[in-house]
Design a protein around this motif. Structure first.
Motif, PDB file in Angstrom:
ATOM      1  N   THR A   1     -64.029 -12.913  73.158  1.00  0.00           N
ATOM      2  CA  THR A   1     -63.418 -13.556  74.322  1.00  0.00           C
ATOM      3  C   THR A   1     -62.261 -14.447  73.899  1.00  0.00           C
ATOM      4  O   THR A   1     -61.194 -14.457  74.538  1.00  0.00           O
ATOM      5  CB  THR A   1     -64.469 -14.376  75.098  1.00  0.00           C
ATOM      6  N   ALA A   2     -62.458 -15.206  72.816  1.00  0.00           N
ATOM      7  CA  ALA A   2     -61.386 -16.067  72.308  1.00  0.00           C
ATOM      8  C   ALA A   2     -60.193 -15.236  71.860  1.00  0.00           C
ATOM      9  O   ALA A   2     -59.038 -15.639  72.050  1.00  0.00           O
ATOM     10  CB  ALA A   2     -61.904 -16.919  71.155  1.00  0.00           C
ATOM     11  N   ARG A   3     -60.451 -14.069  71.288  1.00  0.00           N
ATOM     12  CA  ARG A   3     -59.364 -13.180  70.861  1.00  0.00           C
ATOM     13  C   ARG A   3     -58.509 -12.781  72.066  1.00  0.00           C
ATOM     14  O   ARG A   3     -57.282 -12.893  72.042  1.00  0.00           O
ATOM     15  CB  ARG A   3     -59.946 -11.938  70.191  1.00  0.00           C
ATOM     16  N   GLY A   4     -59.173 -12.328  73.124  1.00  0.00           N
ATOM     17  CA  GLY A   4     -58.427 -11.895  74.305  1.00  0.00           C
ATOM     18  C   GLY A   4     -57.649 -13.024  74.943  1.00  0.00           C
ATOM     19  O   GLY A   4     -56.484 -12.857  75.338  1.00  0.00           O
ATOM     20  N   ALA A   5     -58.274 -14.203  75.029  1.00  0.00           N
ATOM     21  CA  ALA A   5     -57.612 -15.344  75.664  1.00  0.00           C
ATOM     22  C   ALA A   5     -56.419 -15.808  74.837  1.00  0.00           C
ATOM     23  O   ALA A   5     -55.355 -16.139  75.386  1.00  0.00           O
ATOM     24  CB  ALA A   5     -58.608 -16.485  75.842  1.00  0.00           C
ATOM     25  N   ALA A   6     -56.570 -15.844  73.519  1.00  0.00           N
ATOM     26  CA  ALA A   6     -55.476 -16.282  72.659  1.00  0.00           C
ATOM     27  C   ALA A   6     -54.306 -15.304  72.732  1.00  0.00           C
ATOM     28  O   ALA A   6     -53.140 -15.714  72.817  1.00  0.00           O
ATOM     29  CB  ALA A   6     -55.968 -16.417  71.217  1.00  0.00           C
TER      30      ALA A   6
ATOM     31  N   ALA B   1     -53.540 -13.330  75.193  1.00  0.00           N
ATOM     32  CA  ALA B   1     -52.902 -13.449  76.513  1.00  0.00           C
ATOM     33  C   ALA B   1     -51.999 -14.683  76.543  1.00  0.00           C
ATOM     34  O   ALA B   1     -50.868 -14.624  77.058  1.00  0.00           O
ATOM     35  CB  ALA B   1     -53.969 -13.536  77.596  1.00  0.00           C
ATOM     36  N   ARG B   2     -52.468 -15.790  76.006  1.00  0.00           N
ATOM     37  CA  ARG B   2     -51.671 -17.021  76.027  1.00  0.00           C
ATOM     38  C   ARG B   2     -50.428 -16.901  75.152  1.00  0.00           C
ATOM     39  O   ARG B   2     -49.377 -17.455  75.465  1.00  0.00           O
ATOM     40  CB  ARG B   2     -52.530 -18.201  75.572  1.00  0.00           C
ATOM     41  N   LEU B   3     -50.536 -16.163  74.047  1.00  0.00           N
ATOM     42  CA  LEU B   3     -49.414 -16.007  73.125  1.00  0.00           C
ATOM     43  C   LEU B   3     -48.460 -14.891  73.530  1.00  0.00           C
ATOM     44  O   LEU B   3     -47.401 -14.727  72.907  1.00  0.00           O
ATOM     45  CB  LEU B   3     -49.939 -15.727  71.708  1.00  0.00           C
ATOM     46  N   GLY B   4     -48.830 -14.115  74.529  1.00  0.00           N
ATOM     47  CA  GLY B   4     -47.991 -12.998  74.943  1.00  0.00           C
ATOM     48  C   GLY B   4     -48.108 -11.793  74.040  1.00  0.00           C
ATOM     49  O   GLY B   4     -47.190 -10.964  73.973  1.00  0.00           O
ATOM     50  N   LEU B   5     -49.228 -11.664  73.347  1.00  0.00           N
ATOM     51  CA  LEU B   5     -49.457 -10.517  72.463  1.00  0.00           C
ATOM     52  C   LEU B   5     -50.255  -9.454  73.201  1.00  0.00           C
ATOM     53  O   LEU B   5     -51.316  -9.766  73.778  1.00  0.00           O
ATOM     54  CB  LEU B   5     -50.235 -10.953  71.217  1.00  0.00           C
ATOM     55  N   PRO B   6     -49.802  -8.199  73.216  1.00  0.00           N
ATOM     56  CA  PRO B   6     -50.580  -7.141  73.885  1.00  0.00           C
ATOM     57  C   PRO B   6     -51.980  -7.043  73.294  1.00  0.00           C
ATOM     58  O   PRO B   6     -52.176  -7.218  72.087  1.00  0.00           O
ATOM     59  CB  PRO B   6     -49.765  -5.874  73.598  1.00  0.00           C
ATOM     60  N   GLN B   7     -52.951  -6.753  74.150  1.00  0.00           N
ATOM     61  CA  GLN B   7     -54.342  -6.707  73.700  1.00  0.00           C
ATOM     62  C   GLN B   7     -54.574  -5.604  72.672  1.00  0.00           C
ATOM     63  O   GLN B   7     -55.473  -5.720  71.834  1.00  0.00           O
ATOM     64  CB  GLN B   7     -55.278  -6.531  74.904  1.00  0.00           C
ATOM     65  N   ASP B   8     -53.773  -4.549  72.715  1.00  0.00           N
ATOM     66  CA  ASP B   8     -53.981  -3.435  71.780  1.00  0.00           C
ATOM     67  C   ASP B   8     -53.008  -3.457  70.608  1.00  0.00           C
ATOM     68  O   ASP B   8     -52.943  -2.516  69.819  1.00  0.00           O
ATOM     69  CB  ASP B   8     -53.862  -2.099  72.511  1.00  0.00           C
ATOM     70  N   ALA B   9     -52.239  -4.533  70.440  1.00  0.00           N
ATOM     71  CA  ALA B   9     -51.240  -4.605  69.363  1.00  0.00           C
ATOM     72  C   ALA B   9     -51.915  -4.800  68.010  1.00  0.00           C
ATOM     73  O   ALA B   9     -52.990  -5.393  67.904  1.00  0.00           O
ATOM     74  CB  ALA B   9     -50.268  -5.750  69.629  1.00  0.00           C
ATOM     75  N   PHE B  10     -51.266  -4.304  66.962  1.00  0.00           N
ATOM     76  CA  PHE B  10     -51.686  -4.559  65.580  1.00  0.00           C
ATOM     77  C   PHE B  10     -51.003  -5.847  65.139  1.00  0.00           C
ATOM     78  O   PHE B  10     -49.784  -5.906  65.015  1.00  0.00           O
ATOM     79  CB  PHE B  10     -51.287  -3.390  64.679  1.00  0.00           C
ATOM     80  N   VAL B  11     -51.808  -6.899  64.912  1.00  0.00           N
ATOM     81  CA  VAL B  11     -51.262  -8.233  64.641  1.00  0.00           C
ATOM     82  C   VAL B  11     -51.580  -8.645  63.203  1.00  0.00           C
ATOM     83  O   VAL B  11     -52.745  -8.760  62.812  1.00  0.00           O
ATOM     84  CB  VAL B  11     -51.818  -9.281  65.624  1.00  0.00           C
ATOM     85  N   VAL B  12     -50.512  -8.861  62.437  1.00  0.00           N
ATOM     86  CA  VAL B  12     -50.602  -9.385  61.077  1.00  0.00           C
ATOM     87  C   VAL B  12     -50.504 -10.907  61.167  1.00  0.00           C
ATOM     88  O   VAL B  12     -49.699 -11.435  61.936  1.00  0.00           O
ATOM     89  CB  VAL B  12     -49.455  -8.825  60.208  1.00  0.00           C
TER      90      VAL B  12
ATOM     91  N   LEU C   1     -56.892 -18.493  67.058  1.00  0.00           N
ATOM     92  CA  LEU C   1     -55.678 -17.844  66.556  1.00  0.00           C
ATOM     93  C   LEU C   1     -56.016 -16.813  65.488  1.00  0.00           C
ATOM     94  O   LEU C   1     -55.418 -15.728  65.441  1.00  0.00           O
ATOM     95  CB  LEU C   1     -54.716 -18.895  66.002  1.00  0.00           C
ATOM     96  N   LEU C   2     -56.989 -17.121  64.630  1.00  0.00           N
ATOM     97  CA  LEU C   2     -57.422 -16.140  63.640  1.00  0.00           C
ATOM     98  C   LEU C   2     -58.099 -14.954  64.315  1.00  0.00           C
ATOM     99  O   LEU C   2     -57.944 -13.809  63.880  1.00  0.00           O
ATOM    100  CB  LEU C   2     -58.369 -16.796  62.631  1.00  0.00           C
ATOM    101  N   ALA C   3     -58.830 -15.216  65.391  1.00  0.00           N
ATOM    102  CA  ALA C   3     -59.461 -14.123  66.130  1.00  0.00           C
ATOM    103  C   ALA C   3     -58.424 -13.174  66.714  1.00  0.00           C
ATOM    104  O   ALA C   3     -58.671 -11.973  66.866  1.00  0.00           O
ATOM    105  CB  ALA C   3     -60.345 -14.689  67.249  1.00  0.00           C
ATOM    106  N   ALA C   4     -57.232 -13.694  67.021  1.00  0.00           N
ATOM    107  CA  ALA C   4     -56.163 -12.864  67.591  1.00  0.00           C
ATOM    108  C   ALA C   4     -55.530 -11.939  66.560  1.00  0.00           C
ATOM    109  O   ALA C   4     -54.795 -11.015  66.924  1.00  0.00           O
ATOM    110  CB  ALA C   4     -55.087 -13.761  68.210  1.00  0.00           C
ATOM    111  N   MET C   5     -55.788 -12.163  65.276  1.00  0.00           N
ATOM    112  CA  MET C   5     -55.177 -11.368  64.203  1.00  0.00           C
ATOM    113  C   MET C   5     -56.057 -10.175  63.847  1.00  0.00           C
ATOM    114  O   MET C   5     -57.250 -10.152  64.128  1.00  0.00           O
ATOM    115  CB  MET C   5     -54.981 -12.243  62.961  1.00  0.00           C
ATOM    116  N   ASP C   6     -55.444  -9.183  63.182  1.00  0.00           N
ATOM    117  CA  ASP C   6     -56.173  -8.012  62.695  1.00  0.00           C
ATOM    118  C   ASP C   6     -56.269  -7.976  61.171  1.00  0.00           C
ATOM    119  O   ASP C   6     -57.172  -7.345  60.624  1.00  0.00           O
ATOM    120  CB  ASP C   6     -55.501  -6.727  63.180  1.00  0.00           C
ATOM    121  N   VAL C   7     -55.338  -8.600  60.491  1.00  0.00           N
ATOM    122  CA  VAL C   7     -55.368  -8.700  59.035  1.00  0.00           C
ATOM    123  C   VAL C   7     -54.664  -9.994  58.660  1.00  0.00           C
ATOM    124  O   VAL C   7     -53.692 -10.403  59.311  1.00  0.00           O
ATOM    125  CB  VAL C   7     -54.701  -7.476  58.362  1.00  0.00           C
TER     126      VAL C   7
END
Length: 386
Positions: free
Chosen positions: A177-182, A184-195, A274-280
């Motif tokens: 849940t924190a990943r999705g909320a972060a 959304a707040r940062l403007g990052l697509p939910q399916d994006a690959f985030v470094v 913020l770490l939850a929003a990352m993938d690597v």
């Protein structure tokens, strides 16, 4: 035990936030003096119930600050003075001696292989460091790697005690849940690959290589957490590489955040989110004293690429199976990140390395250092020759 902590500044940084975490765990009557910059971390420490005094030092050569600091120490009637960071260690040890305090502990947070607190090592810096170190009782190294560097510098081995940096491991547990909320707040697509990366934006961290690597991967985005003098250069590089819309420089993040009554930024995503929003997670720095951000990434269940991390190098290889050491070259990073992007998002179990560096354990180790320092060396026993 009444303890005074003296630190160079209390803006957002690794050593500063480490002090706050320790203060939340130590069973001591603590107070803090900052030589300068009573920033966001000072606010958090005060919100936690620990008094902070700003010495308002004008600069590195403000010698008038020394008697002011000595008077504050004498007035406080402390059992022990604990100094943090180069300038505070130097001024704090001298001032404690002037004030009549003989039990002085110093933590070496930032001694790298070729730099200290981001500044190149020099014979002059080493000589001044050793002159101050001899005035203290004990020197704490934040990793075994730093302990070995201190020995090579000329600090007596019997004066060095390893007390690793620590984190509140449970706070970093992955939360979908924190990943999705972060995001959304940062403007990052939910399916994006985030470094992701965390650290002060300075040349020594080599975040420019991470910007270049992500720019080569059209489907990747970069989330950097931190502030510093390289911010504008990194943004300019992202524009030059045609990736300005995929490079997000979030700014510094105080962790743990202050309570809502202390600061409105509490409504922003905290570091675990913020770490939850990352993938690597990637650490491109070639010279570290510990590598706290890497440990936080592992605690968040992230796969980690790092150029160097003493915190992991001081442990068995299987303590962090999700971490891989890399050269940090741009082509190498591109290849590694391309593989992660193709594999899709995954979360890993919290490894033994993250649990090893729990802040409660570090606080217990530090209390042992305090108790031994206050007690002093054991008296020599008479040996009968009869």
């Amino acid at each position: 035990m009444k303890v005074l902590h003296i630190i160079t500044g209390l803006g957002i940084g690794g050593a500063e936030q480490q002090l706050r975490l320790l203060l939340r765990q130590l069973p001591t009557d603590s107070e803090v003096i900052t030589l300068t910059n009573p920033g966001a971390v000072a606010e958090g420490i005060v919100a936690d119930g620990v008094p902070v005094t700003d010495l308002d030092m004008a600069g590195n050569r403000d010698l008038a600050a020394l008697p002011r600091l000595a008077r504050l120490i004498k007035r406080g009637r402390y059992d022990l003075v604990h100094t943090h960071l180069y300038r505070a260690c130097l001024y704090g040890r001298f001032a404690a001696r002037l004030a009549g305090v003989r039990t002085i502990v110093a933590t070496e947070h930032s001694l790298g292989a070729v730099q200290i607190e981001g500044r190149p090592l020099s014979a002059g810096a080493r000589s001044l460091y050793l002159a101050g170190e001899r005035l203290g009782t004990a020197t704490v190294a934040v990793s075994a790697t730093v302990a070995r560097r201190l020995e090579r510098w000329g600090v007596r081995p019997d004066r060095i005690h390893v007390v690793p940096n620590g984190i509140e491991v449970g706070r970093f547990a992955y939360d979908e849940t924190a990943r999705g909320a972060a995001r959304a707040r940062l403007g990052l697509p939910q399916d994006a690959f985030v470094v992701g990366g965390v650290g002060r934006l300075t040349g020594g961290k080599r975040f420019d290589r991470l910007v270049r690597a992500v720019a080569e991967l059209p489907d990747a985005r970069l989330l950097l957490i931190g502030e510093g003098p390289e911010r504008d250069r990194l943004l300019r590089l992202a524009r030059e590489r045609g990736a300005a819309d995929r490079i997000l420089l979030h700014g510094a993040c105080q962790d743990p955040p202050p309570p809502p009554s202390a600061h409105p930024s509490r409504r922003r995503p905290d570091l675990p989110a913020l770490l939850a929003a990352m993938d690597v997670f990637v650490s491109t720095s070639p010279d570290e004293a510990f590598g706290l951000a890497v440990v936080e990434g592992l605690a968040a269940g992230l796969p980690v690429l790092h150029v160097t991390c003493p915190a992991l190098q001081d442990l068995p290889a299987d303590a962090a199976p999700g971490a891989r050491r890399v050269s940090g070259s741009v082509p190498g990073l591109v290849d590694e990140l391309r593989r992660f992007g193709a594999a899709g998002p995954r979360r890993l179990p919290v490894p033994p390395a993250a649990r090893h560096y729990d802040i409660a354990h570090s606080a217990r180790q530090l209390m042992t250092v305090y108790e031994n320092a206050v007690r002093g060396p054991a008296p020599l026993r008479e040996v009968s020759c009869s």
